[in-house]
Design a protein around this motif. Structure first.
Motif, PDB file in Angstrom:
ATOM      1  N   HIS A  78       0.836  -1.213   0.000  1.00 45.66           N
ATOM      2  CA  HIS A  78       0.000   0.000   0.000  1.00 45.66           C
ATOM      3  C   HIS A  78       0.864   1.253   0.000  1.00 45.66           C
ATOM      4  O   HIS A  78       0.655   2.174   0.785  1.00 45.66           O
ATOM      5  CB  HIS A  78      -0.951   0.022   1.194  1.00 45.66           C
ATOM      6  CG  HIS A  78      -1.855  -1.166   1.214  1.00 45.66           C
ATOM      7  ND1 HIS A  78      -2.836  -1.348   0.275  1.00 45.66           N
ATOM      8  CD2 HIS A  78      -1.895  -2.256   2.012  1.00 45.66           C
ATOM      9  CE1 HIS A  78      -3.458  -2.492   0.509  1.00 45.66           C
ATOM     10  NE2 HIS A  78      -2.901  -3.067   1.547  1.00 45.66           N
ATOM     11  N   ALA A  79       1.854   1.255  -0.857  1.00 47.67           N
ATOM     12  CA  ALA A  79       2.801   2.378  -0.854  1.00 47.67           C
ATOM     13  C   ALA A  79       2.844   3.103  -2.196  1.00 47.67           C
ATOM     14  O   ALA A  79       3.801   3.805  -2.494  1.00 47.67           O
ATOM     15  CB  ALA A  79       4.191   1.852  -0.498  1.00 47.67           C
ATOM     16  N   LEU A  80       1.791   2.936  -3.018  1.00 45.04           N
ATOM     17  CA  LEU A  80       1.810   3.618  -4.323  1.00 45.04           C
ATOM     18  C   LEU A  80       1.420   5.084  -4.202  1.00 45.04           C
ATOM     19  O   LEU A  80       1.829   5.911  -4.995  1.00 45.04           O
ATOM     20  CB  LEU A  80       0.868   2.917  -5.307  1.00 45.04           C
ATOM     21  CG  LEU A  80       1.413   1.631  -5.923  1.00 45.04           C
ATOM     22  CD1 LEU A  80       0.326   0.920  -6.723  1.00 45.04           C
ATOM     23  CD2 LEU A  80       2.605   1.931  -6.818  1.00 45.04           C
ATOM     24  N   LYS A  81       0.566   5.365  -3.224  1.00 42.77           N
ATOM     25  CA  LYS A  81       0.116   6.749  -3.099  1.00 42.77           C
ATOM     26  C   LYS A  81      -0.104   7.062  -1.628  1.00 42.77           C
ATOM     27  O   LYS A  81      -0.761   6.301  -0.911  1.00 42.77           O
ATOM     28  CB  LYS A  81      -1.190   6.928  -3.875  1.00 42.77           C
ATOM     29  CG  LYS A  81      -1.773   8.328  -3.832  1.00 42.77           C
ATOM     30  CD  LYS A  81      -3.011   8.396  -4.719  1.00 42.77           C
ATOM     31  CE  LYS A  81      -3.741   9.717  -4.561  1.00 42.77           C
ATOM     32  NZ  LYS A  81      -4.339   9.889  -3.219  1.00 42.77           N
ATOM     33  N   GLN A  82       0.453   8.179  -1.195  1.00 47.42           N
ATOM     34  CA  GLN A  82       0.260   8.595   0.186  1.00 47.42           C
ATOM     35  C   GLN A  82      -1.075   9.321   0.313  1.00 47.42           C
ATOM     36  O   GLN A  82      -1.624   9.825  -0.651  1.00 47.42           O
ATOM     37  CB  GLN A  82       1.393   9.532   0.623  1.00 47.42           C
ATOM     38  CG  GLN A  82       2.780   8.915   0.492  1.00 47.42           C
ATOM     39  CD  GLN A  82       2.882   7.580   1.210  1.00 47.42           C
ATOM     40  OE1 GLN A  82       2.590   7.485   2.399  1.00 47.42           O
ATOM     41  NE2 GLN A  82       3.274   6.541   0.492  1.00 47.42           N
TER      42      GLN A  82
END
Ligand SMILES: [Zn+2]
Length: 753
Positions: free
Chosen positions: A482-486
């Protein structure tokens, strides 16, 4: 994540209407995916409506397909392909148009006269098939024709008459031009300038042709079916009539409204006639209704013309969606702008109104794409039950497109379950499920984890991969984390961040080797380094993917002679799922090396059946020994190598290894090299002649293998047989002979990937 096998399909025999703007998907994929994921007769949603064929195939497979379409042209294509008028309606409609009077003449004769030219050979007046133009000039420079009176055909320089005719038509252009944009927008409309710009992509002659025909379309007293048929043929002429037909290097799939430096102006009357056959080949027989009318349980298509957001709450109340399918949209400014134009021409301003925004927008970038996709995924999230599967096809994949789709879906609460990637020329197959309804924490991206994921893929692969493959491996890792978009990050920033992260992960790490002639990270291929890293042991890299594919195909054909290509793919893909999916070119390279085709069935060549190969292998080994004896060498077997040693007497009491032979029946050249423990100048790898093409194919697609193969001496069985027969053989002539046996260049035009 359990990466699923790629679902094989078939390229459509007939590309269909407007195919250069429609996603290039294979047939029989969606109908293979659906049954295990949704019960027959259940509701399936296509939220994008970009591929009429996909919708049609799902409906034909026995599903009720709800599709949202806001492009009036795509909607028309969908209705037409689901339920086309009969061939006789097409013919009658064209005939009715042809006989309308234009002044004293029939319309057909008048329109055909626009394309008259004189045959260079027999000097008769004939129809040009097309004229060729250079951008910015006021007359064509060449024409292409096929003379029906003599044999003459092909490209010829334009005559003075050809040029004068084009200029005469251009003299009245202003009137037709203003008429043609008034059908799209009102004079005082602020979007008028955009319509005018779009129409700039039409030369005066096709514009005159199209406005003349379209004006008649309203006046003709046609049955609704014939009117539909005629509109369909005119639509194809509308596309054939623009300047987006580069010549001679045709840009097959335009995405932007750019006029090529040289382009082709088609004879639109011929195009109208050709449209007839294109449309009547599209097949038939599926119920199509407009929302909210219902369709029968045996399957059909329900079209919602509009946006998903307006439909979402209605669907949630009334329709249980079992699965979502769709071709993931990518921006196409050319098609979207032209669609607005064509909708206006065919059906008037009201038809354009809901879609008019397409005229206005000029630039679509990936951040725009991700934002729009994310909005769609958010609406889907609201209307779907937890766990609903979403099978997405991502056509013409490129790294940014994939990043955009995965970021958009993940940010809307969809969990990626699988990603199957074949080559950059095939659609990526994605599987998501609608996730839990909870505020998910976005995590910081972890460069080390991305590096690890890419290295794991490259080691598993055992050979270099395209940038798209390593990018996908990195994206999968970031998706899982879950690190594609902050949170609160714009898509623009998120996409740039991801791209920079993956590229930095690759370029700043000695575990990766870049095979490329260019500097950019995203060109060429990437492989895992086989050198020992700082403090880390060198990774153990096993047989390469292409070697494993070769073994799998040959094993399958040993057990299943007379298989068709699809059966081979069906066996192969589950063995090599996800990012390991073998390309068609690879499969064909193995097949043509080992097997022959009888009609559509493949079987191993007689000499490649296991028993025959084993016997031959033993013969070759015996010959190595015999030739060695004649050259006064002793032959000794050491593991898989056959060694020639000088006799003890010659070396002053000590024998020395001079040659190490490794005999292959396959093209597993990587394995042969790693199992040859002697230096390349002593090693000789012996292969059957029939494998030479496959070895060079593998070396062409794998730069790391190419570098290793180059330093080894490869010799074919045939040469050893010849040497065995030569009456007088010395050590010198032996050296000369083996040096003159080059690995053949693959003769046929093989597909590279
Ligand atoms: Zn002629």
């Amino acid at each position: 994540m359990d990466l699923q096998p790629y679902i094989p399909g078939l390229s459509p025999a007939d590309p269909g209407p407007l195919s250069r703007f429609i996603p290039p998907l294979e047939e029989n994929v969606i109908s293979a995916w659906l049954p295990p994921h949704a019960p027959a007769g259940s509701w399936v949603l296509d939220p994008f409506g970009f591929s009429p064929r996909l919708v049609l195939e799902a409906a034909r497979a026995g599903y009720r397909v709800l599709v949202t379409v806001n492009n009036p042209i795509t909607r028309f294509l969908l209705e037409m392909s689901a339920n086309p008028p009969s061939e006789s309606d097409f013919k009658a409609a064209l005939a009715d148009l042809a006989v309308v009077k234009k002044g004293e003449e029939r319309l057909a004769a008048h329109l055909q006269s626009l394309y008259i030219t004189v045959c260079e050979k027999c000097e008769k007046e004939i129809q040009a098939e097309s004229f060729l133009w250079r951008k910015g000039e006021d007359a064509p420079y060449a024409r292409i024709y096929k003379c029906p009176h003599c044999e003459d055909s092909g490209e010829h320089a334009a005559t003075q008459d050809d040029m004068d005719r084009a200029k005469r038509i251009a003299a009245t252009d202003g009137l037709h031009r203003s008429r043609s944009f008034e059908r799209v927008v009102e004079l005082k409309d602020e979007d008028r300038v955009y319509a005018e710009e779009a129409i700039e992509h039409y030369l005066p002659r096709p514009l005159y042709f199209l406005t003349t025909v379209i004006n008649r379309l309203d006046g003709l007293k046609l049955t609704p079916e014939r009117k539909r048929a005629l509109s369909a043929m005119i639509l194809l002429a509308c596309d054939a009539g623009n300047t987006l037909w580069g010549y001679p290097s045709e840009r097959l799939r335009p995405k932007q409204l750019n006029i090529p430096n040289q382009f082709r102006e088609h004879n639109l009357w011929m195009m109208l006639e050709r449209g007839l056959s294109l449309w009547t080949e599209t097949g038939s027989g599926v119920v199509v209704e407009a929302w909210p009318r219902k369709i029968p349980e045996i399957g059909g298509i329900c079209i919602y013309e509009g946006r998903l957001k307006d439909l979402a709450h209605e669907v949630k109340k009334e329709i249980p969606i079992a699965a979502v399918v769709g071709s993931v949209p990518r921006p196409n400014q050319a098609f979207w702008t032209l669609s607005a134009l064509w909708a206006g021409w065919l059906w008037g301003r009201e038809a354009v109104e809901p879609y008019k925004v397409a005229l206005r927008r000029r630039r679509y970038d990936w951040a725009w794409n991700a934002t729009a996709l994310n909005a769609a995924f958010l609406h889907l999230f609201e209307l779907l039950p937890l766990g609903t599967p979403f099978f997405g096809l991502l056509p013409e994949p490129e790294p940014s497109f994939l990043t955009s789709a995965l970021t958009a879906a993940g940010a809307a609460g969809f969990d990626l379950q699988s990603l199957a990637l074949r080559t950059e020329h095939d659609p990526i197959q994605l599987l998501w499920t609608r996730g839990e309804h909870l505020k998910r924490e976005a995590n910081e991206s972890d460069m080390d984890a991305v590096r690890e994921a890419i290295q794991t893929h490259l080691i598993e692969r055992g050979e270099p991969a395209s940038y798209l493959h390593v990018h996908a491996a990195g994206l999968i890792e970031l998706t899982k984390a879950h690190a594609l978009k902050q949170k609160n990050q714009e898509f623009d920033e998120a996409l740039r961040g991801t791209q920079a992260l993956i590229q930095k992960a690759l370029s700043g790490d000695e575990r990766f080797v870049h095979y490329s002639t260019g500097e950019n990270v995203d060109t060429g291929m990437w492989g895992a380094s086989q050198e020992q890293g700082r403090g880390d042991p060198a990774p153990t890299i096993g047989d390469s993917l292409s070697d494993r594919i070769e073994v799998a195909i040959v094993t399958f054909l040993q057990k299943n002679p007379d298989s068709i290509y699809l059966e081979i793919e069906d066996d192969l893909y589950p063995r090599f799922p996800g990012l390991l999916t073998p390309s068609k070119a690879m499969i064909y390279a193995v097949l043509t090396s080992y097997a022959e085709k009888d009609k559509s069935r493949w079987r191993l060549r007689p000499e490649d059946v296991a028993n025959a190969r084993r016997t031959e292998l033993n013969t070759i080994i015996a010959m190595i020994e015999a030739v060695g004896t004649r050259l006064k060498y002793a032959t000794r077997k050491e593991e898989k190598n056959y060694l020639w040693e000088t006799l003890a007497a010659e070396g002053g009491g000590k024998s020395q290894v001079t040659k190490a032979f490794y005999v292959l029946a396959s093209a597993l050249i990587g394995r042969a090299i790693s199992e040859t423990t002697y230096p390349p100048e002593q090693a000789i790898i012996v292969i059957p002649g029939g494998r030479a093409g496959l070895v060079s194919y593998k070396a062409q697609r794998d730069p790391s293998l190419a570098a290793r193969v180059k330093s080894y001496q490869l010799v074919k069985y045939r040469l050893l047989r010849t040497l065995f027969e030569v009456p007088v053989l010395t050590r010198e002539t032996f050296e000369e002979q083996i040096a003159s046996d080059p690995l053949e260049k693959s003769k046929s035009q093989m597909m590279m990937f």
